[in-house]
Design a protein around this motif. Structure first.
Motif, PDB file in Angstrom:
ATOM      1  N   PHE A  99      -7.524  13.875  -9.247  1.00 36.34           N
ATOM      2  CA  PHE A  99      -8.088  12.577  -9.618  1.00 36.34           C
ATOM      3  C   PHE A  99      -7.167  11.436  -9.227  1.00 36.34           C
ATOM      4  N   ASP A 100      -5.838  11.704  -9.327  1.00 34.84           N
ATOM      5  CA  ASP A 100      -4.887  10.674  -8.903  1.00 34.84           C
ATOM      6  C   ASP A 100      -5.079  10.342  -7.431  1.00 34.84           C
TER       7      ASP A 100
ATOM      8  N   ASN B 189      -9.335   5.271  -3.466  1.00 36.89           N
ATOM      9  CA  ASN B 189     -10.246   4.199  -3.867  1.00 36.89           C
ATOM     10  C   ASN B 189      -9.560   2.836  -3.789  1.00 36.89           C
ATOM     11  N   VAL B 190      -8.304   2.798  -4.320  1.00 40.57           N
ATOM     12  CA  VAL B 190      -7.564   1.525  -4.295  1.00 40.57           C
ATOM     13  C   VAL B 190      -7.323   1.083  -2.856  1.00 40.57           C
TER      14      VAL B 190
ATOM     15  N   ILE C 197      -7.820  10.710  -5.614  1.00 40.49           N
ATOM     16  CA  ILE C 197      -9.063   9.962  -5.389  1.00 40.49           C
ATOM     17  C   ILE C 197      -8.894   8.514  -5.814  1.00 40.49           C
ATOM     18  N   LEU C 198      -8.162   8.313  -6.927  1.00 45.80           N
ATOM     19  CA  LEU C 198      -7.918   6.945  -7.399  1.00 45.80           C
ATOM     20  C   LEU C 198      -7.152   6.149  -6.354  1.00 45.80           C
ATOM     21  N   GLY C 199      -6.114   6.788  -5.760  1.00 43.19           N
ATOM     22  CA  GLY C 199      -5.342   6.103  -4.726  1.00 43.19           C
ATOM     23  C   GLY C 199      -6.178   5.787  -3.507  1.00 43.19           C
TER      24      GLY C 199
ATOM     25  N   PRO D 129      -0.210  14.571  -9.093  1.00 47.19           N
ATOM     26  CA  PRO D 129      -0.272  15.895  -9.706  1.00 47.19           C
ATOM     27  C   PRO D 129      -1.695  16.431  -9.812  1.00 47.19           C
ATOM     28  N   THR D 130      -2.650  15.583 -10.090  1.00 43.36           N
ATOM     29  CA  THR D 130      -4.033  16.056 -10.151  1.00 43.36           C
ATOM     30  C   THR D 130      -4.816  15.491  -8.963  1.00 43.36           C
TER      31      THR D 130
ATOM     32  N   PRO E 144       3.430   2.396  -1.964  1.00 45.30           N
ATOM     33  CA  PRO E 144       3.487   3.129  -3.243  1.00 45.30           C
ATOM     34  C   PRO E 144       2.203   3.877  -3.562  1.00 45.30           C
ATOM     35  N   VAL E 145       1.059   3.270  -3.214  1.00 45.06           N
ATOM     36  CA  VAL E 145      -0.218   3.941  -3.481  1.00 45.06           C
ATOM     37  C   VAL E 145      -0.344   5.196  -2.615  1.00 45.06           C
TER      38      VAL E 145
ATOM     39  N   MET F 290       0.820  -1.209   0.000  1.00 44.83           N
ATOM     40  CA  MET F 290       0.000   0.000   0.000  1.00 44.83           C
ATOM     41  C   MET F 290       0.857   1.263   0.000  1.00 44.83           C
TER      42      MET F 290
ATOM     43  N   TYR G 168       2.162   6.966  -1.656  1.00 45.77           N
ATOM     44  CA  TYR G 168       3.030   7.941  -2.332  1.00 45.77           C
ATOM     45  C   TYR G 168       2.256   8.662  -3.442  1.00 45.77           C
ATOM     46  N   ARG G 169       1.451   7.905  -4.205  1.00 42.56           N
ATOM     47  CA  ARG G 169       0.679   8.527  -5.284  1.00 42.56           C
ATOM     48  C   ARG G 169      -0.366   9.477  -4.723  1.00 42.56           C
TER      49      ARG G 169
END
Lengths: 145, 102
Positions: free
Chosen positions: B31-32, B38-39, B34-36, B28-29, B19-20, B17, B22-23
């Motif tokens: 959305f990234d 979510n994962v 929110i995606l992280g 940068p945005t 690396p996620v 988890m 870290y994202r």
């Protein structure tokens, strides 16, 4: 550990293996669960590496959406098999519940990633083009010089 | 044996988890991020089942996992719908001028 007299209903063929499994290790169905769990871990490794390394939002979403869904499904079904120590009614109930979670994630994770992708696209988040890649290459060359 | 497998599995899942996270941290945005989130939320449902295996109370923790997966899905849908509609008025006007000019 579980005595044989406490188990309400045991399949006749697997009763000996179930008792052995509590003392020594896994029995074959549990080995299948371990394999599924490790496969899920490998897929999640791919998703994590993709989320760090990919250059663009849409490519990162590709890695996260696919790897996340498949690894979650594999790991949950693996643990559904690992927790099947005896074939009693309670463990069948746990299996059915975990499979319900798997079905739910199978339906919802692609849906949510689709919604997020659509929101990003309508918010004018542009995908990486070939021109952007050439720009970044030129920047790298300048840095080297 | 089952306990050890669950502990090793949970520890490696938690390590993956990072690396996620870290994202989420540098993304940068928005959305990234929110995606992280979510994962990580989806993986927390798996982690709850693993914790249930460690404590021998899977029948209880599976219900938590169901509730957590449901909450995660609703949160992702709501945030994406929210971001979908938030364009400022100036941007709308600029877009309309562009389309009418062409």
């Amino acid at each position: 550990m579980i005595e044989e007299s406490q188990i309400p209903w045991v399949l006749a063929s697997s009763s000996t293996t179930a008792v052995e499994a509590t003392s020594t290790g896994f029995f074959p169905l549990q080995w299948l669960g371990v394999l599924l769990g490790l496969a899920g871990l490998i897929f999640f490794l791919g998703a994590a590496v993709g989320m760090v390394r990919f250059p663009d939002f849409y490519t990162r979403m590709h890695a996260a959406g696919k790897g996340d869904t498949l690894s979650t499904m594999l790991m949950l079904s693996g643990f559904a098999l690992v927790t099947m120590e005896d074939f009693s009614v309670g463990s069948w109930l746990i299996l059915v519940k975990i499979m319900a979670v798997v079905l739910f994630i199978y339906l919802t994770t692609p849906t949510s990633s689709h919604a997020l992708m659509r929101a990003a696209f309508e918010d004018d988040e542009m995908p990486l083009t070939e021109a952007d890649l050439e720009k970044s290459k030129k920047r790298k060359r300048r840095k080297k010089k | 044996m089952t306990h050890w497998f669950a502990i090793v599995m949970g520890a490696s899942l938690f390590t993956l988890m990072i690396p996620v996270i870290y994202r989420i941290w540098v993304g940068p945005t928005g959305f990234d991020r929110i995606l992280g989130v979510n994962v990580i939320g989806t993986k927390t449902a798996v982690l709850l089942v693993i914790i249930g295996t460690v404590f021998d109370r899977v029948e209880m923790f599976v219900d938590f996992a169901i509730a957590y997966a449901l909450l995660n899905f609703v949160a992702a849908i709501v945030i994406s719908r929210y971001l979908n509609r938030t364009i400022s008025l100036k941007e709308m006007e600029a877009r309309e001028q562009k389309t009418s000019g062409n």
